[in-house]
Design a protein around this motif. Structure first.
Motif, PDB file in Angstrom:
ATOM      1  N   LEU A 280       0.832  -1.204   0.000  1.00 25.56           N
ATOM      2  CA  LEU A 280       0.000   0.000   0.000  1.00 25.56           C
ATOM      3  C   LEU A 280       0.865   1.252   0.000  1.00 25.56           C
ATOM      4  O   LEU A 280       0.599   2.203  -0.750  1.00 25.56           O
ATOM      5  N   LEU A 281       1.896   1.251   0.844  1.00 27.24           N
ATOM      6  CA  LEU A 281       2.795   2.401   0.913  1.00 27.24           C
ATOM      7  C   LEU A 281       3.480   2.616  -0.437  1.00 27.24           C
ATOM      8  O   LEU A 281       3.524   3.734  -0.953  1.00 27.24           O
TER       9      LEU A 281
ATOM     10  N   HIS B 206       2.021   6.528  -6.981  1.00 27.72           N
ATOM     11  CA  HIS B 206       1.021   7.475  -7.481  1.00 27.72           C
ATOM     12  C   HIS B 206       1.506   8.913  -7.265  1.00 27.72           C
ATOM     13  O   HIS B 206       1.466   9.743  -8.183  1.00 27.72           O
ATOM     14  N   GLN B 207       1.952   9.196  -6.066  1.00 29.04           N
ATOM     15  CA  GLN B 207       2.372  10.550  -5.727  1.00 29.04           C
ATOM     16  C   GLN B 207       3.608  10.975  -6.530  1.00 29.04           C
ATOM     17  O   GLN B 207       3.761  12.147  -6.852  1.00 29.04           O
ATOM     18  N   GLU B 208       4.459  10.033  -6.847  1.00 34.35           N
ATOM     19  CA  GLU B 208       5.663  10.333  -7.634  1.00 34.35           C
ATOM     20  C   GLU B 208       5.351  10.491  -9.117  1.00 34.35           C
ATOM     21  O   GLU B 208       6.229  10.806  -9.914  1.00 34.35           O
ATOM     22  N   GLY B 209       4.088  10.261  -9.506  1.00 33.78           N
ATOM     23  CA  GLY B 209       3.659  10.543 -10.868  1.00 33.78           C
ATOM     24  C   GLY B 209       3.989   9.478 -11.886  1.00 33.78           C
ATOM     25  O   GLY B 209       4.260   9.794 -13.041  1.00 33.78           O
TER      26      GLY B 209
ATOM     27  N   ASN C  44      -1.073  12.970   3.043  1.00 33.66           N
ATOM     28  CA  ASN C  44      -2.519  12.723   2.976  1.00 33.66           C
ATOM     29  C   ASN C  44      -2.866  11.644   1.950  1.00 33.66           C
ATOM     30  O   ASN C  44      -3.779  10.844   2.170  1.00 33.66           O
ATOM     31  N   THR C  45      -2.142  11.619   0.838  1.00 43.18           N
ATOM     32  CA  THR C  45      -2.370  10.578  -0.170  1.00 43.18           C
ATOM     33  C   THR C  45      -2.117   9.199   0.431  1.00 43.18           C
ATOM     34  O   THR C  45      -2.904   8.269   0.247  1.00 43.18           O
ATOM     35  N   ILE C  46      -1.031   9.068   1.150  1.00 47.88           N
ATOM     36  CA  ILE C  46      -0.685   7.776   1.766  1.00 47.88           C
ATOM     37  C   ILE C  46      -1.739   7.368   2.785  1.00 47.88           C
ATOM     38  O   ILE C  46      -2.263   6.246   2.745  1.00 47.88           O
ATOM     39  N   ILE C  47      -2.076   8.267   3.696  1.00 46.97           N
ATOM     40  CA  ILE C  47      -3.051   7.959   4.749  1.00 46.97           C
ATOM     41  C   ILE C  47      -4.410   7.616   4.140  1.00 46.97           C
ATOM     42  O   ILE C  47      -5.062   6.650   4.552  1.00 46.97           O
ATOM     43  N   SER C  48      -4.829   8.361   3.128  1.00 45.63           N
ATOM     44  CA  SER C  48      -6.111   8.109   2.472  1.00 45.63           C
ATOM     45  C   SER C  48      -6.118   6.785   1.732  1.00 45.63           C
ATOM     46  O   SER C  48      -7.119   6.069   1.739  1.00 45.63           O
ATOM     47  N   TYR C  49      -5.010   6.433   1.098  1.00 48.09           N
ATOM     48  CA  TYR C  49      -4.934   5.180   0.367  1.00 48.09           C
ATOM     49  C   TYR C  49      -5.022   3.995   1.332  1.00 48.09           C
ATOM     50  O   TYR C  49      -5.695   3.004   1.051  1.00 48.09           O
ATOM     51  N   PHE C  50      -4.363   4.111   2.459  1.00 45.88           N
ATOM     52  CA  PHE C  50      -4.480   3.064   3.480  1.00 45.88           C
ATOM     53  C   PHE C  50      -5.933   2.941   3.933  1.00 45.88           C
ATOM     54  O   PHE C  50      -6.469   1.835   4.033  1.00 45.88           O
TER      55      PHE C  50
ATOM     56  N   ILE D 240      -4.039   4.482   9.524  1.00 37.69           N
ATOM     57  CA  ILE D 240      -2.725   4.896  10.004  1.00 37.69           C
ATOM     58  C   ILE D 240      -2.770   6.387  10.274  1.00 37.69           C
ATOM     59  O   ILE D 240      -3.683   7.084   9.826  1.00 37.69           O
ATOM     60  N   THR D 241      -1.793   6.882  11.002  1.00 35.76           N
ATOM     61  CA  THR D 241      -1.687   8.300  11.320  1.00 35.76           C
ATOM     62  C   THR D 241      -0.324   8.814  10.837  1.00 35.76           C
ATOM     63  O   THR D 241       0.557   8.014  10.498  1.00 35.76           O
TER      64      THR D 241
END
Length: 162
Positions: A16-17, A23-26, A139-145, A152-153
């Motif tokens: 997931l991470l 995704h965030q790295e494009g 936020n992208t990571i936390i939302s994807y989890f 996660i926090t």
């Protein structure tokens, strides 16, 4: 990316991470394939803000390098992520961000100083210069989890996720 990642036997939270970071790295193959796509480097591992690129022969090699990079950081094996030690990210002008207005970020990045404890929010501030400006990466990571049934926090330890 996902079909190749699914062939590998990593822990769900690591996958997931890695996916959120990719995704965030494009990592895209649109009209103009992204740098990470062209170089088979979905996490931009080893790339620098000055524009230096690290490439891999295959996507699988790039995914394996991404996983190893995160595993090494979580295990305290990276000098850039020194567990229990002071990390100072100096304020920085990013030519890459300045030359890519599509990023939607200002090129002047604030500095940070903290004792690195392995927290996700600290890791992201070191990993991505753009993450120093906004919390969108975190936020992208936390939302994807969350979308995949895991809460996660920002204080989650990278070692627990990896």
């Amino acid at each position: 990316y996902l079909s190749e990642l699914d062939k590998l036997t990593y822990k769900k939270s690591l996958k997931l991470l890695m996916t959120a970071m990719t995704h965030q790295e494009g990592f895209t193959n649109g009209k103009k394939p992204s740098r990470s796509f062209r170089t088979n480097n979905p996490g931009n591992v080893g790339n620098t803000d000055s524009g230096a690129n690290r490439g891999f022969k295959t996507l699988r090699e790039g995914i394996e390098a991404q996983a190893k990079h995160l595993q090494d950081i979580a295990a305290g094996k990276s000098k850039y992520y020194p567990l229990g030690k002071l990390v100072e990210c100096d304020p920085y002008y990013s030519p890459e961000i300045a030359n890519n207005p599509q990023y939607g970020l200002p090129p002047y990045l604030p500095g940070y100083s903290f004792i690195y404890t392995g927290q996700l929010d600290q890791f992201i501030k070191i990993y991505s210069t753009g993450a120093r400006v906004t919390n969108s990466y975190l936020n992208t990571i936390i939302s994807y989890f969350a979308a995949n049934g895991m809460t996660i926090t920002p204080e989650a330890k990278l070692s627990e996720l990896v």
